[in-house]
Design a protein around this motif. Structure first.
Motif, PDB file in Angstrom:
ATOM      1  N   ILE A   4       0.439  -8.466  -6.057  1.00  0.00           N
ATOM      2  CA  ILE A   4       0.799  -9.211  -4.847  1.00  0.00           C
ATOM      3  C   ILE A   4      -0.456  -9.689  -4.122  1.00  0.00           C
ATOM      4  O   ILE A   4      -0.537 -10.841  -3.673  1.00  0.00           O
ATOM      5  CB  ILE A   4       1.647  -8.334  -3.905  1.00  0.00           C
ATOM      6  N   LEU A   5      -1.456  -8.827  -4.021  1.00  0.00           N
ATOM      7  CA  LEU A   5      -2.715  -9.200  -3.367  1.00  0.00           C
ATOM      8  C   LEU A   5      -3.396 -10.352  -4.102  1.00  0.00           C
ATOM      9  O   LEU A   5      -3.916 -11.286  -3.481  1.00  0.00           O
ATOM     10  CB  LEU A   5      -3.651  -7.991  -3.300  1.00  0.00           C
ATOM     11  N   ALA A   6      -3.385 -10.296  -5.429  1.00  0.00           N
ATOM     12  CA  ALA A   6      -4.006 -11.360  -6.229  1.00  0.00           C
ATOM     13  C   ALA A   6      -3.281 -12.684  -6.035  1.00  0.00           C
ATOM     14  O   ALA A   6      -3.900 -13.751  -6.022  1.00  0.00           O
ATOM     15  CB  ALA A   6      -4.022 -10.969  -7.707  1.00  0.00           C
ATOM     16  N   GLY A 217      -8.345 -14.917   1.255  1.00  0.00           N
ATOM     17  CA  GLY A 217      -8.207 -14.791  -0.192  1.00  0.00           C
ATOM     18  C   GLY A 217      -9.239 -13.856  -0.792  1.00  0.00           C
ATOM     19  O   GLY A 217      -8.955 -13.120  -1.743  1.00  0.00           O
ATOM     20  N   ASN A 218     -10.432 -13.845  -0.225  1.00  0.00           N
ATOM     21  CA  ASN A 218     -11.510 -13.005  -0.736  1.00  0.00           C
ATOM     22  C   ASN A 218     -11.189 -11.526  -0.601  1.00  0.00           C
ATOM     23  O   ASN A 218     -11.351 -10.741  -1.537  1.00  0.00           O
ATOM     24  CB  ASN A 218     -12.807 -13.333  -0.002  1.00  0.00           C
ATOM     25  N   ILE A 219     -10.724 -11.127   0.587  1.00  0.00           N
ATOM     26  CA  ILE A 219     -10.470  -9.705   0.793  1.00  0.00           C
ATOM     27  C   ILE A 219      -9.299  -9.225  -0.045  1.00  0.00           C
ATOM     28  O   ILE A 219      -9.319  -8.107  -0.574  1.00  0.00           O
ATOM     29  CB  ILE A 219     -10.234  -9.390   2.295  1.00  0.00           C
ATOM     30  N   THR A 220      -8.275 -10.071  -0.231  1.00  0.00           N
ATOM     31  CA  THR A 220      -7.158  -9.656  -1.076  1.00  0.00           C
ATOM     32  C   THR A 220      -7.582  -9.551  -2.538  1.00  0.00           C
ATOM     33  O   THR A 220      -7.113  -8.677  -3.273  1.00  0.00           O
ATOM     34  CB  THR A 220      -5.968 -10.620  -0.938  1.00  0.00           C
ATOM     35  N   LEU A 221      -8.518 -10.415  -2.966  1.00  0.00           N
ATOM     36  CA  LEU A 221      -9.029 -10.311  -4.335  1.00  0.00           C
ATOM     37  C   LEU A 221      -9.855  -9.050  -4.517  1.00  0.00           C
ATOM     38  O   LEU A 221      -9.671  -8.304  -5.485  1.00  0.00           O
ATOM     39  CB  LEU A 221      -9.885 -11.536  -4.684  1.00  0.00           C
TER      40      LEU A 221
END
Length: 283
Positions: A4-6, A217-221
């Motif tokens: 989900i995060l990706a 997007g960076n932190i979720t990746l």
């Protein structure tokens, strides 16, 4: 949760080039604005989470941020040669190849024969999809379709983006700890690359918004990397090219022939299918 995060990353990053083009500016002001936005986001996140930063974390994050600047600045620059709807799929395919190569061969993220088989099929589908979405029309001419220059710039961009992801994974840096030193490295790199280009303008200010979008997007990746690995998380995050590809055609009004539109739709189906398959390579 990692998948989900990706996918959240996919939505955020799939919109960046599209949003930045609408906000205006050249690659220098766009990159500089993004780095300012990223630093503001990272500073706020740091004071909220208050992670402990040691010298290694700070140094790795800083260098990772410098790699990112190289990647993003050259991706923006390549748009002038090929357009959003071509650049993003091509960039995605090149990044997928690099990150998957490291993830599988160096980090051994696919261990069983089933994971390897499904993973290879998925990656092949995504790369094939990227190729389909970037097929050139026979009648295309001029600077806007200068493939040689565009691909050269994209190659440099790919080295930057792959280095940015791999460094964090190699040193196993926690995502919340990485974002502030990363943002500092990004800003420093952005300033250096913008020297002599009059990048401090209204377009840089506007692109602070893309910095917020990128940071989300960076932190979720970064959080998903430790959950499902580089090969899977990064590949899933790149399925956002569906947004940028269609946005380039319908929002930015980039001209496509009927033949190209057919190939684009086939390519997008392959990319999404590949992204779904990648979700099965991790338990």
């Amino acid at each position: 949760m990692g998948i989900i995060l990706a996918l959240i990353t996919a939505v955020c990053w799939g919109s960046i080039v599209l949003v930045s083009e609408k906000l205006g500016g050249d690659e220098h002001s766009q990159t500089l604005g993004m780095t300012f936005g990223a630093l503001i986001f990272a500073t706020a996140a740091y004071f909220i989470t208050q992670p402990k930063l040691d010298s290694e974390t700070f140094a790795v994050g800083l260098v990772s941020g410098l790699f990112w600047v190289i990647g993003q600045r050259n991706q923006f620059a390549s748009v002038d040669y090929l357009g959003v709807s071509k650049i993003v799929p091509l960039s995605t395919g090149m990044q997928l190849f690099g990150t998957t190569l490291f993830g599988v061969l160096i980090f051994r993220e696919w261990e069983t024969s089933q994971e390897i088989t499904i993973g290879l099929i998925a990656i092949s589908a995504i790369i094939a999809g990227a190729v389909f979405t970037s097929i050139k029309d026979k009648n295309e001419k001029g600077k806007g379709n200068d493939y040689k220059k565009g691909l050269t710039v994209l190659l440099v961009s790919t080295v930057g983006f792959v280095g940015y992801v791999i460094l964090i994974r190699w040193f196993e840096i926690d995502g919340w700890k990485a974002i502030l030193p990363q943002a500092i490295g990004m800003l420093l790199g952005g300033i250096v690359l913008s020297l002599g280009h009059s990048a401090f303008n209204k377009y840089a200010v506007r692109n602070i918004l893309t910095g917020f979008l990128w940071s989300t997007g960076n932190i979720t990746l970064l959080l998903s990397l430790s959950m499902i690995g580089v090969a899977t998380s990064f590949s899933l995050s790149q399925t956002g090219i569906v947004i940028s590809t269609l946005g380039g055609i319908f929002i930015l009004k980039e001209k496509k022939s009927k033949r190209q539109k057919v190939f684009i739709m086939i390519g997008l189906v392959l990319i999404v299918a590949g992204g779904v398959l990648l979700g099965y390579t991790k338990k």
